[in-house]
Design a protein around this motif. Structure first.
Motif: not given
Ligand code: SF4
Ligand code: SF4
Length: 103
Positions: A1-12
């Motif tokens: 059970m987890s999440i993932a972060i799509e770094k290319d979409k992240c704006v910080g």
């Protein structure tokens, strides 16, 4: 059970780091990172908080899922949940915030 972060979409923006009740998310070099995915209990607070849909919840087999991805678009009155399935199809569920106790 987890999440993932799509770094290319992240704006910080850091909103997810403030939303996580376990303090699992950190900003590093302008992008969000999760400290250890094994500590995530899947509350989806960060998924709902991200304004760029850069975080998804993984719909794994142990949840009855088939490897799909759950994204959330958090609007003023409702949350649109979008499921993207491995075969390329998708489904959408809308939950109205005022009626959250029903769910
Ligand atoms: S799903 Fe919940 S526990 Fe997991 S990283 Fe996001 S906010 Fe933290
Ligand atoms: S809320 Fe979304 S865009 Fe903002 S830092 Fe977190 S992952 Fe990146």
């Amino acid at each position: 059970m987890s999440i993932a972060i799509e770094k290319d979409k992240c704006v910080g923006c850091g909103l997810c780091t403030e939303a996580c009740p376990g303090n699992l998310l950190k900003l590093w070099e302008g992008k969000a990172h999760i400290r250890d995915v094994r500590d995530c209990w899947g509350c989806t607070a960060c998924v709902k908080e991200c304004p760029r849909q850069a975080i998804y919840y993984y719909l794994a087999a142990d949840l009855g899922g088939s490897g799909g991805r759950l994204y959330a678009q958090n609007n003023e009155r409702e949350i649109k949940w979008q499921m993207l399935w491995p075969d390329g199809s998708s489904d959408e569920i809308v939950t109205v915030k005022q009626e959250a106790n029903k769910y």
